[in-house]
Design a protein around this motif. Structure first.
Motif, PDB file in Angstrom:
ATOM      1  N   VAL A 346       0.871  -1.231  -0.092  1.00  0.00           N
ATOM      2  CA  VAL A 346      -0.094   0.224  -0.329  1.00  0.00           C
ATOM      3  C   VAL A 346       0.983   1.242   0.030  1.00  0.00           C
ATOM      4  O   VAL A 346       0.570   2.177  -0.702  1.00  0.00           O
ATOM      5  CB  VAL A 346      -0.978  -0.060   1.211  1.00  0.00           C
ATOM      6  N   ILE A 347       1.915   1.176   0.810  1.00  0.00           N
ATOM      7  CA  ILE A 347       2.920   2.494   0.872  1.00  0.00           C
ATOM      8  C   ILE A 347       3.355   2.697  -0.646  1.00  0.00           C
ATOM      9  O   ILE A 347       3.462   3.688  -0.833  1.00  0.00           O
ATOM     10  CB  ILE A 347       4.069   1.989   1.924  1.00  0.00           C
ATOM     11  N   ILE A 348       3.732   1.488  -1.339  1.00  0.00           N
ATOM     12  CA  ILE A 348       4.210   1.610  -2.592  1.00  0.00           C
ATOM     13  C   ILE A 348       3.141   2.298  -3.709  1.00  0.00           C
ATOM     14  O   ILE A 348       3.443   3.180  -4.376  1.00  0.00           O
ATOM     15  CB  ILE A 348       5.156   0.561  -3.126  1.00  0.00           C
ATOM     16  N   GLN A 353       0.381   6.573  -6.690  1.00  0.00           N
ATOM     17  CA  GLN A 353      -0.746   7.273  -6.908  1.00  0.00           C
ATOM     18  C   GLN A 353      -0.496   8.902  -6.921  1.00  0.00           C
ATOM     19  O   GLN A 353      -0.926   9.640  -7.767  1.00  0.00           O
ATOM     20  CB  GLN A 353      -1.825   7.050  -5.845  1.00  0.00           C
ATOM     21  N   LYS A 354       0.412   9.174  -5.804  1.00  0.00           N
ATOM     22  CA  LYS A 354       0.673  10.695  -5.715  1.00  0.00           C
ATOM     23  C   LYS A 354       1.477  11.111  -7.007  1.00  0.00           C
ATOM     24  O   LYS A 354       1.307  12.480  -7.536  1.00  0.00           O
ATOM     25  CB  LYS A 354       1.560  10.934  -4.623  1.00  0.00           C
ATOM     26  N   ALA A 355       2.346  10.058  -7.460  1.00  0.00           N
ATOM     27  CA  ALA A 355       3.267  10.491  -8.640  1.00  0.00           C
ATOM     28  C   ALA A 355       2.254  10.482 -10.038  1.00  0.00           C
ATOM     29  O   ALA A 355       2.813  11.123 -11.105  1.00  0.00           O
ATOM     30  CB  ALA A 355       4.223   9.575  -8.767  1.00  0.00           C
ATOM     31  N   GLY A 356       1.113   9.823  -9.894  1.00  0.00           N
ATOM     32  CA  GLY A 356       0.301   9.901 -11.069  1.00  0.00           C
ATOM     33  C   GLY A 356       0.706   8.686 -12.133  1.00  0.00           C
ATOM     34  O   GLY A 356       0.315   8.970 -13.109  1.00  0.00           O
ATOM     35  N   THR A 357       1.730   8.179 -11.954  1.00  0.00           N
ATOM     36  CA  THR A 357       2.426   7.112 -12.788  1.00  0.00           C
ATOM     37  C   THR A 357       3.047   6.109 -12.014  1.00  0.00           C
ATOM     38  O   THR A 357       3.391   6.148 -10.834  1.00  0.00           O
ATOM     39  CB  THR A 357       3.413   7.855 -13.757  1.00  0.00           C
ATOM     40  N   GLU A 358       2.995   4.714 -12.405  1.00  0.00           N
ATOM     41  CA  GLU A 358       3.835   3.745 -11.704  1.00  0.00           C
ATOM     42  C   GLU A 358       5.392   3.938 -11.772  1.00  0.00           C
ATOM     43  O   GLU A 358       6.121   3.261 -12.434  1.00  0.00           O
ATOM     44  CB  GLU A 358       3.584   2.366 -12.600  1.00  0.00           C
ATOM     45  N   LYS A 359       5.755   4.788 -10.952  1.00  0.00           N
ATOM     46  CA  LYS A 359       7.219   4.905 -10.451  1.00  0.00           C
ATOM     47  C   LYS A 359       7.891   3.871 -10.186  1.00  0.00           C
ATOM     48  O   LYS A 359       8.977   3.526 -10.460  1.00  0.00           O
ATOM     49  CB  LYS A 359       7.460   6.024  -9.774  1.00  0.00           C
ATOM     50  N   ILE A 360       7.276   3.054  -9.134  1.00  0.00           N
ATOM     51  CA  ILE A 360       7.676   1.941  -8.603  1.00  0.00           C
ATOM     52  C   ILE A 360       6.986   0.759  -9.088  1.00  0.00           C
ATOM     53  O   ILE A 360       5.678   0.717  -8.670  1.00  0.00           O
ATOM     54  CB  ILE A 360       7.885   1.876  -7.028  1.00  0.00           C
ATOM     55  N   ARG A 361       7.636  -0.468  -9.692  1.00  0.00           N
ATOM     56  CA  ARG A 361       6.586  -1.449 -10.180  1.00  0.00           C
ATOM     57  C   ARG A 361       7.181  -2.601  -9.199  1.00  0.00           C
ATOM     58  O   ARG A 361       8.243  -2.502  -8.709  1.00  0.00           O
ATOM     59  CB  ARG A 361       7.000  -1.738 -11.385  1.00  0.00           C
ATOM     60  N   LEU A 362       6.014  -3.417  -8.921  1.00  0.00           N
ATOM     61  CA  LEU A 362       6.618  -4.707  -8.054  1.00  0.00           C
ATOM     62  C   LEU A 362       6.370  -5.766  -8.972  1.00  0.00           C
ATOM     63  O   LEU A 362       5.498  -5.948  -9.914  1.00  0.00           O
ATOM     64  CB  LEU A 362       5.218  -4.809  -6.994  1.00  0.00           C
ATOM     65  N   LEU A 426      10.630   7.226   1.000  1.00  0.00           N
ATOM     66  CA  LEU A 426      10.414   7.300  -0.483  1.00  0.00           C
ATOM     67  C   LEU A 426      10.027   8.755  -0.713  1.00  0.00           C
ATOM     68  O   LEU A 426      10.364   9.398  -1.836  1.00  0.00           O
ATOM     69  CB  LEU A 426       9.507   5.940  -0.688  1.00  0.00           C
ATOM     70  N   GLU A 427       8.980   9.148  -0.057  1.00  0.00           N
ATOM     71  CA  GLU A 427       8.197  10.615  -0.093  1.00  0.00           C
ATOM     72  C   GLU A 427       9.354  11.501  -0.098  1.00  0.00           C
ATOM     73  O   GLU A 427       9.512  12.507  -0.982  1.00  0.00           O
ATOM     74  CB  GLU A 427       7.136  10.833   0.861  1.00  0.00           C
ATOM     75  N   ASN A 428      10.240  11.253   0.643  1.00  0.00           N
ATOM     76  CA  ASN A 428      11.354  12.453   1.050  1.00  0.00           C
ATOM     77  C   ASN A 428      12.273  12.576  -0.277  1.00  0.00           C
ATOM     78  O   ASN A 428      13.076  13.492  -0.421  1.00  0.00           O
ATOM     79  CB  ASN A 428      12.052  12.381   2.213  1.00  0.00           C
ATOM     80  N   GLN A 433       7.507  12.830  -6.986  1.00  0.00           N
ATOM     81  CA  GLN A 433       6.170  13.658  -7.037  1.00  0.00           C
ATOM     82  C   GLN A 433       5.912  13.936  -8.528  1.00  0.00           C
ATOM     83  O   GLN A 433       6.901  14.033  -9.451  1.00  0.00           O
ATOM     84  CB  GLN A 433       6.484  15.005  -6.248  1.00  0.00           C
ATOM     85  N   ALA A 434       4.551  14.078  -8.708  1.00  0.00           N
ATOM     86  CA  ALA A 434       4.008  14.332 -10.123  1.00  0.00           C
ATOM     87  C   ALA A 434       4.376  15.889 -10.595  1.00  0.00           C
ATOM     88  O   ALA A 434       4.813  16.691  -9.879  1.00  0.00           O
ATOM     89  CB  ALA A 434       2.668  14.414 -10.023  1.00  0.00           C
TER      90      ALA A 434
END
Ligand SMILES: Cc1ncc(COP(=O)(O)O)c(C=O)c1O
Ligand SMILES: Nc1c(O)cccc1C(=O)C[C@H](N)C(=O)O
Length: 434
Positions: A346-348, A353-362, A426-428, A433-434
């Motif tokens: 969920v954290i990822i 979601q915040k970036a508006g794109t799949e920056k980190i793929r699992l 990761l946020e920091n 960020q988008a």
């Protein structure tokens, strides 16, 4: 448990949720039973139990006890004292059996993982002119690949033709069960053995060991698993699934120290003394071992595959660590693990979601039944930079070439708050960020 309701929460709300979860966690006190490496005098956030589990505080005491026996008894330590060394493997069998879903006599701690893989192959790879091929997953852990290749060569086969490797489909990270099963069907007449990881070290995928075993057995094919990343991590029922053999190490999820003793499972259907094996005196009938007679008489069960005088210090640490699993209960650990790893997912998802794109793929499957503690993250172009950034923030995962970050929250010693901190870091990091 579905944790998707956490997605819209603010960071503060998420933190409160994590703290609440830690408060309610009935396993929370186990964290204090381990040493936590420090960074700037603060404990590191250690998410690397997939490589080397943390040290249980009881390990030192366990070694100390055996040092005292050695000090007081010398060689008689093998036979004297409250718990003589001669049968030391027995002190681990009950707990190990619970962890891998076996009968106690079907498991034995011994040797090291790759050594055990070779020993199992010597017994269970019995090629014939018609059936000599081996099926495995492509990109399995290198040591396993080397072991398999060399066994094939020892028997005069070319790995290029004798090895059937099943890979993920184009554009996918993990192998579909249907593809594994299809490959077994297609090669059934020529396969002698299916041997593969139960949980893939790179992607974190758990394979459907039950279905693979059942199908292979329909065609008379032997089945073995390397459970290095599965033992102590995910539920296993090796006996009921009818798996022929399995091997694992104890230094990851089983927290038994670097280079700790490995383990083997040999199904009871193969316990007959006539099963061919590479023998050593420690596998000889314990009651008569010191009669030093000619002709090998194996111990009953998996213990009959032992070779050499065991490393008692390693076994002592293993035993102390296994006691923690007994105390915590493997079902309780699994329940917490599913939530902890679900929270990390969920954290990822929030970052993406915040970036508006799949920056980190699992790479790791989203279905909890197909994974354990570990999530494998792919980040285009800057994966290594993100990994180094996390490390600088005191968050310890590991980096696996060419581009994978592995993070594994461990239910025995990680907290929900640890996972929340990964999200903060990761946020920091800022660049998502988008
Ligand atoms: C899946 C797997 N197989 C084999 C090994 C090698 O184990 P060892 O070095 O203990 O023989 C490892 C880990 O190092 C592993 O993860
Ligand atoms: N066995 C290891 C070692 O001796 C040194 C460093 C790491 C390891 C590992 O266990 C690696 C691990 N099997 C992996 O999944 O990458």
């Amino acid at each position: 448990m579905n944790l998707q309701h956490l997605l819209p929460l603010s960071s503060q709300e998420l933190h409160d949720w994590a703290l609440e979860k830690d408060q309610q966690d009935t396993l929370r006190n186990f964290r204090e039973r381990f040493y936590h490496p420090q960074h700037n005098e603060k404990p590191l956030i250690y998410l690397c139990g997939n490589s080397l589990g943390l040290q249980p505080k009881s390990a030192r005491e366990a070694i100390d006890r055996e040092l005292t026996t050695w000090q007081n008894y010398g060689v008689e330590g093998w036979f004297e004292g409250e718990e003589s060394w001669l049968s030391y493997h027995r002190y681990c069998q009950q707990s190990l059996a619970k962890i891998v879903g076996a009968l106690p006599e079907e498991v034995c701690p011994m040797n090291h993982l790759t050594v055990n893989l070779h020993l199992m192959w010597a017994s269970f790879y019995q090629p014939t002119a018609q059936r000599y091929k081996v099926l495995t997953v492509a990109g399995d852990f290198p040591s396993d690949q080397y072991a398999i290749e060399t066994h094939l060569k020892f028997r005069g086969y070319d790995p290029a033709t004798a090895l059937v490797e099943v890979a993920p489909r184009e554009g996918e990270y993990t192998v579909r069960t249907e593809d594994l099963l299809d490959a077994i069907r297609q090669n059934a007449d020529e396969l002698a053995l299916v041997c593969m990881s139960g949980l893939h070290y790179y992607t974190g995928q758990v394979y459907d060991m039950e279905a693979i075993t059942a199908l292979a057995h329909q065609y008379g094919i032997m089945v073995g698993f390397d459970l290095a990343h599965a033992a102590g991590n995910v539920p296993l029922r090796l006996h009921d699934w009818g798996v022929d053999f399995a091997v694992w190490c104890s230094y990851k999820y089983l927290n038994s120290g670097p280079g700790g003793v490995s383990g083997v499972f040999v199904h009871e259907k193969h316990h007959d003394a006539s099963v061919l094996r590479l023998a050593g005196w420690w596998g000889y009938d314990e009651a008569r071992r010191f009669e030093m007679t000619k002709g090998f008489v194996p111990m009953q069960g998996a213990a009959g595959w032992q070779l050499s005088t065991p490393n008692i210090m390693a076994l002592a640490v293993h035993r102390a660590s296994l006691a923690l699993f007994e105390e915590a209960g493997i079902e309780n650990l699994r329940t917490k693990s599913v939530e902890l790893t679900g929270f990390l997912e969920v954290i990822i998802q929030r970052i993406n979601q915040k970036a508006g794109t799949e920056k980190i793929r699992l790479m790791t499957p989203s279905n909890p039944a197909q994974r354990g503690c570990q999530l494998s993250l792919l980040i285009d172009n800057e994966g290594k930079k993100v990994f180094d950034y996390l490390t600088a923030q005191g968050i310890i995962g590991d980096w696996r070439e060419p581009n994978c970050i592995r993070l594994s929250p461990i239910p025995l010693y990680n907290r929900f708050e640890d996972v929340w901190k990964v999200g903060e870091a990761l946020e920091n990091y800022g660049k998502f960020q988008a």
